[in-house]
Write an enzyme that holds these catalytic residues in place. Structure first.
Site, short mmCIF file in Angstrom:
data_model
loop_
_atom_site.label_atom_id
_atom_site.label_comp_id
_atom_site.label_asym_id
_atom_site.label_seq_id
_atom_site.Cartn_x
_atom_site.Cartn_y
_atom_site.Cartn_z
N LYS A 124 0.87 -1.18 0.00
CA LYS A 124 0.00 0.00 0.00
C LYS A 124 0.90 1.22 0.00
CE LYS A 124 -4.50 0.43 0.90
NZ LYS A 124 -5.45 -0.52 0.39
N1 GLU Z 1 -7.43 -0.33 -2.83
C1 GLU Z 1 -8.19 -1.51 -3.01
C2 GLU Z 1 -8.19 -2.36 -1.76
O1 GLU Z 1 -7.97 -1.88 -0.69
C3 GLU Z 1 -7.80 -2.29 -4.24
C4 GLU Z 1 -6.39 -2.71 -4.34
C5 GLU Z 1 -6.03 -3.29 -5.71
O2 GLU Z 1 -6.90 -3.43 -6.54
O3 GLU Z 1 -4.86 -3.56 -5.89
O4 GLU Z 1 -8.49 -3.52 -1.80
#
Ligand code: GLU
Length: 433
Positions: A124
């Site tokens: 992240k």
């Molecule tokens: N931000 C989204 C999550 O927390 C998607 C992450 C992604 O698709 O890589 O799951």
């Protein structure tokens, strides 16, 4: 500047829940890891490794504002674990983004991808900035510069960012363009959540909300209630909340409360969810369409069948967990329930279906998007939704099996599924060198 760090203080050696709030995403993620590990016979050394991110990149992102001045922001990319495949996870633009938050959220991505059995690890990142205070041009310059600063550590086989809070398909298109221009070749697979016209997948934007609706339906069936006649309250009317609310409404549920930052629209007869614009359609407009507005605190105490927190983290805390009157909680947001609140809800026998299962439709369709990019062949919306349904069903079954066999909470069951898969992969690969 790029720094690598694994020195985040470790305050959560065991899973004992005392009064720990406010709790960071990292603290919650580590508590949950210990809690799940306590149910499994896995090598302690693997748990020890999973408590730490592999790498955390911190970068400085200077941008020229529209008035010609220069502002400097800090960006992060926390890469937690890649034993099962390239790092995967969103990028957040929010004033409260910190390194520790990215690490905690990156850990959740590792579990989320594993619970869905996707060949990805977890990451992240984000920039500590208020995107509402940026013009479109400033947001584009910020994204392009951030892309440049993290270019060496991302890539379609290395780490694949996606949208998260404060970022959207346009942000991903800029990121993909910046990366591709520097690499000298168009590389759609470097990010997911792009607009379909540049390699994005049909159905990706609705996918987190769709998976919340699918899992809510399964959970209602599990507890012997039909969606027809089920009442639902949804906190947050952004992409996740609005899509979940509209699908549940379409499938027969009665959505009686939806909210945004300004308040909660309440109608015990049921809201026509399609008629209320989501945050993306008209920001912060929910209360404009409401006859009856109640406070956002009251939403949590409504006597509904299902409560769906679909906005920020840490909204169900020890301060309001005792007052929750819903029969079931389905987590649409990442980390909406603190550890203490989870313990209170477990004591009160209120099942909580965790984020890493419920909202995992987003990363699952990201995986489909990545496959489409690599194969240079796009799928129809129908195929995306069918395959998403199949994947959600498989994950639900895996989690339900652990839930029933081990007599644990739904969260622990989902972590057990994820952690066993990750631990097996670590055992098979071993420690290098
Ligand atoms: N931000 C989204 C999550 O927390 C998607 C992450 C992604 O698709 O890589 O799951």
């Amino acid at each position: 500047m790029t720094s690598e760090s694994t020195t985040t203080p470790d305050k959560t050696e065991d899973s004992t829940v005392e009064s720990t709030e406010p709790e960071s995403a990292l603290e919650t993620a580590r508590r949950q890891l210990h809690q799940a590990a306590s149910h499994l016979d896995i090598d302690q050394n693997i748990v020890e490794r999973l408590k730490h991110p592999m790498k955390v990149h911190e970068v400085t992102v200077p941008i020229e504002r529209d008035d010609g001045t220069v502002d400097v922001f800090t960006g992060y990319r926390a890469q937690h674990d890649s034993v099962r495949g390239p790092y995967k996870g969103g990028l957040r633009y929010h004033p409260e983004v910190t390194q520790a938050e990215c690490v905690g959220l990156g850990m959740w991505m590792t579990w989320k991808c594993a619970v869905m059995d996707l060949p990805f690890g977890g990451a992240k990142g984000g920039v500590a900035v208020n995107p509402k205070e940026l013009s479109s041009g400033e947001k584009e310059r910020l994204t392009r510069r951030f892309a440049q600063e993290i270019r060496d550590v991302i890539g379609p086989n290395r780490d694949i960012p996606a949208p998260d809070m404060g970022t959207d398909p346009q942000t991903m298109a800029w990121l993909m363009d910046a990366y591709s221009m520097q690499e000298g070749e168009t590389t759609p697979g470097v990010v997911t959540g792009k607009p379909p016209v540049v390699g994005g997948s049909e159905g990706r934007e609705e996918a987190p909300g769709r998976s919340v609706a699918i899992i809510t339906k399964r959970a209602c069936e599990y507890y012997n209630s039909d969606l027809n006649g089920t009442t639902v309250a949804v906190q947050g009317y952004g992409s996740v909340g609005a899509n979940a609310a509209r699908l549940l409404d379409e499938w027969g549920a009665t959505v009686i409360a939806i909210s945004d930052v300004n308040g909660t629209m309440y109608d015990p007869e049921g809201i026509d969810t399609a008629a209320v614009p989501s945050h993306d359609e008209e920001p912060e407009a929910v209360t404009k369409y409401a006859d009856d507005v109640i406070s956002n605190d009251e939403l949590f105490t409504l006597d509904v069948d299902v409560l769906i927190p679909a906005a920020l983290g840490n909204v169900i805390t020890e301060a309001n967990a005792d007052a929750i009157a819903a029969d079931l909680v389905v987590e649409g947001a990442n980390g909406p329930t603190t550890s203490s609140a989870s313990a209170i809800l477990a004591d009160r026998d209120i099942p909580v279906i965790p984020d890493i299962l419920a909202n995992a439709g987003g990363v699952t369709v990201s995986y489909f998007e990545w496959l489409q990019d690599i194969n240079r062949r796009s799928w129809s919306l129908e195929r995306v939704n069918d395959e998403l349904e199949t994947e959600m069903q498989a994950a639900w079954e895996a989690v339900r099996t652990e839930f029933e066999q081990r007599d644990v909470t739904w969260r622990d069951a989902a972590y057990i599924v994820a952690l066993s898969r990750i631990a097996k992969a670590h055992e098979a690969r071993g420690l290098w060198p």
